[in-house]
Design an enzyme around this catalytic site. Structure first.
Site, PDB file in Angstrom:
ATOM      1  N   THR A  67      87.112 -36.702  10.169  1.00  0.00           N
ATOM      2  CA  THR A  67      88.259 -36.692   9.262  1.00  0.00           C
ATOM      3  C   THR A  67      89.499 -35.985   9.821  1.00  0.00           C
ATOM      4  O   THR A  67      90.571 -36.577   9.911  1.00  0.00           O
ATOM      5  CB  THR A  67      87.836 -36.038   7.929  1.00  0.00           C
ATOM      6  OG1 THR A  67      86.827 -36.866   7.367  1.00  0.00           O
ATOM      7  CG2 THR A  67      88.998 -35.914   6.963  1.00  0.00           C
TER       8      THR A  67
HETATM    9  P1  AMP Z   1      84.143 -35.347   6.690  1.00  0.00           P
HETATM   10  O1  AMP Z   1      83.230 -34.174   6.730  1.00  0.00           O
HETATM   11  O2  AMP Z   1      84.671 -35.710   8.037  1.00  0.00           O
HETATM   12  O3  AMP Z   1      83.551 -36.480   5.955  1.00  0.00           O
HETATM   13  O4  AMP Z   1      85.409 -34.849   5.867  1.00  0.00           O
HETATM   14  C1  AMP Z   1      85.775 -35.337   4.602  1.00  0.00           C
HETATM   15  C2  AMP Z   1      86.034 -34.202   3.679  1.00  0.00           C
HETATM   16  O5  AMP Z   1      87.222 -33.518   4.063  1.00  0.00           O
HETATM   17  C3  AMP Z   1      86.279 -34.669   2.278  1.00  0.00           C
HETATM   18  O6  AMP Z   1      85.159 -34.439   1.485  1.00  0.00           O
HETATM   19  C4  AMP Z   1      87.462 -33.868   1.801  1.00  0.00           C
HETATM   20  O7  AMP Z   1      87.178 -33.174   0.624  1.00  0.00           O
HETATM   21  C5  AMP Z   1      87.754 -32.906   2.931  1.00  0.00           C
HETATM   22  N1  AMP Z   1      89.202 -32.727   3.102  1.00  0.00           N
HETATM   23  C6  AMP Z   1      90.123 -33.686   3.164  1.00  0.00           C
HETATM   24  N2  AMP Z   1      91.362 -33.187   3.318  1.00  0.00           N
HETATM   25  C7  AMP Z   1      91.209 -31.859   3.350  1.00  0.00           C
HETATM   26  C8  AMP Z   1      92.119 -30.776   3.484  1.00  0.00           C
HETATM   27  N3  AMP Z   1      93.431 -30.981   3.616  1.00  0.00           N
HETATM   28  N4  AMP Z   1      91.595 -29.534   3.485  1.00  0.00           N
HETATM   29  C9  AMP Z   1      90.269 -29.315   3.380  1.00  0.00           C
HETATM   30  N5  AMP Z   1      89.365 -30.299   3.238  1.00  0.00           N
HETATM   31  C10 AMP Z   1      89.823 -31.558   3.218  1.00  0.00           C
HETATM   32 ZN    ZN Z   2      86.982 -38.836   6.850  1.00  0.00          ZN
HETATM   33 ZN    ZN Z   3      83.139 -38.193   5.819  1.00  0.00          ZN
END
Ligand code: AMP
Ligand code: ZN
Ligand code: ZN
Length: 400
Positions: A67
């Protein structure tokens, strides 16, 4: 003759004759984990219509297909190795003993981590273009003391409806204080994709929900008479995982001899000083469902490994497999991302629709770093020669 014009002006609805058409607003919509082929499932009528009215095509994420690195690549035009956000979690030899991670606000909100590449909203603000971010990784952090004119601290509990309404409120403002560039971010498709897997009914419901919200955004802007140059993207796709396809690092090396900076579809392993050889000897051999290499030997096509923040040893799992270090907090199930960016299931949605974009253009797979160049073009900012992504890669999307 003159009285005819006067009469015509009087008959027009109040204000309309005098009003200039509103300047288009560029809106970058991020749908976390919206895999490219989700668009063809029949659950997203509004997105399907936008794709038809604009330019669309599958977009290749940068490695690692996580992400934070990809959201930053999309707005800086630089791949993770050069934008500094090399993972969702990372370490830096200049900050011994600390770890950057999504959940660690002290580090995640420290400009130190985000200062290696300039996001497009900063370039815009510097050029006198007003910007506003309804969530986007990196938008909560000042860059050289500059921030979007409007921004919000990330909060998962702000509903998708509230996010859309906030953006519509910004669009409702008088032209002088209306943003000309805005972002909006939705996390639900990713969250549900992790929990239930990409092929679940739950994901389909999440797709329909986000589709409806984007429909409301489009309708809201139309009602206000504000044209939008919409750029709808995802950071990566999603692939089904399960606990029958797990590689346990505990079977290869004792946990005390390394720091697992990341685990999952790929693992970033930093040997604890002095035990380097033992960790390397255990990992840098052929394995059945993963490939481990020293970061300097990663394939060139990943464009990743030169940044000092990349851990010394990188293991990439075969598609669908999960690398673990000890027992995970949650059972392995549902879906994940982070795999090689050549995996077709990591491909992300891309739609560009609005007056700046070509109607009906179908793009070949392109690297996500080109999105920044496209955004800059809609804002009248010059192409950044130092970026990894080139406007030429998405030229077909831009109306001549
Ligand atoms: P991943 O672990 O790669 O799937 O990341 C996705 C998660 O990142 C989602 O569940 C979001 O809640 C979190 N996320 C997205 N944007 C932000 C941000 N600006 N700050 C902190 N967490 C975030
Ligand atoms: Zn993502
Ligand atoms: Zn994810």
């Amino acid at each position: 003759m003159r009285w005819i014009l006067l009469l015509a002006a009087l008959l027009l609805p109040t204000g309309l004759a005098a009003k200039e058409p509103a300047r288009p607003v560029t809106v970058l919509v991020g749908i976390d984990g919206f895999r490219a082929d989700y668009l063809e499932r029949g659950h997203t009528p509004r997105l399907a219509a936008l794709a038809k009215e604009g330019a669309t095509g599958p977009m290749r994420p940068s490695f690692p297909t996580k992400t934070f690195p990809n959201h930053y690549a999309l707005v800086t035009g630089k791949r993770p190795d050069r934008n500094g956000i090399v993972g969702n979690s990372m370490i830096d030899p200049r900050r011994p003993g600390v770890m950057f991670s999504l959940g660690n606000a002290t580090q995640a909100l420290d400009p130190f981590w985000w200062s290696e590449a300039e996001p497009v909203w900063i370039a815009a603000e510097r050029a006198g273009i007003r910007t506003a971010t309804m969530f986007w990784p990196g938008s909560e952090v000042a860059f050289d003391g500059t921030r979007p004119a409007d921004w919000l601290r990330y909060d998962k509990n702000v509903t998708n409806v509230q996010r859309v309404n906030t953006l519509i409120d910004w669009l409702r403002r008088p032209a002088a204080i209306r943003p000309q560039f805005a972002t909006i971010y939705f996390d639900t498709v990713d969250t549900i994709g992790h929990e239930f897997g990409p092929d679940s009914a739950e994901v389909n419901a999440a797709l329909a929900e986000v589709d409806a919200r984007i429909g409301e955004l489009v309708d809201g802007a139309t009602k206000l008479g504000v044209p939008l140059n919409l750029v709808i993207v995802a950071d990566h796709g999603m692939r089904a995982t399960d606990d029958a396809r797990v590689i346990q690092l505990d079977t290869l090396i004792d946990r005390a001899s390394y720091i697992a900076v990341e685990t999952g579809p790929y693992a970033a392993i930093e040997p604890v000083t002095g035990t380097d050889d033992r960790v390397a000897n255990a990992l840098l051999v052929p394995h059945e469902h993963m490939t481990c290499t020293r970061k300097e030997n990663l394939p060139e096509r990943l464009h990743w490994g030169k940044n000092p923040r990349v851990a010394a040893i990188i293991c990439i799992a075969e598609a669908g497999w999960t690398i673990l270090s000890g027992t995970p907090a949650y059972p392995v199930k549902g879906g994940a991302h982070g795999y090689d960016n050549a995996d077709p299931e990591m491909l992300a949605i891309f739609i560009a629709r609005g007056p700046a974009f070509t109607r009906g253009a179908m793009l070949e797979v392109f690297d996500n770093v080109a999105v920044t160049a496209l955004l800059r073009a809609t804002l009248g900012l010059p192409e950044d020669a130092d970026a990894d992504g080139k406007l030429a890669d998405v030229r077909a999307a831009l109306r001549r």
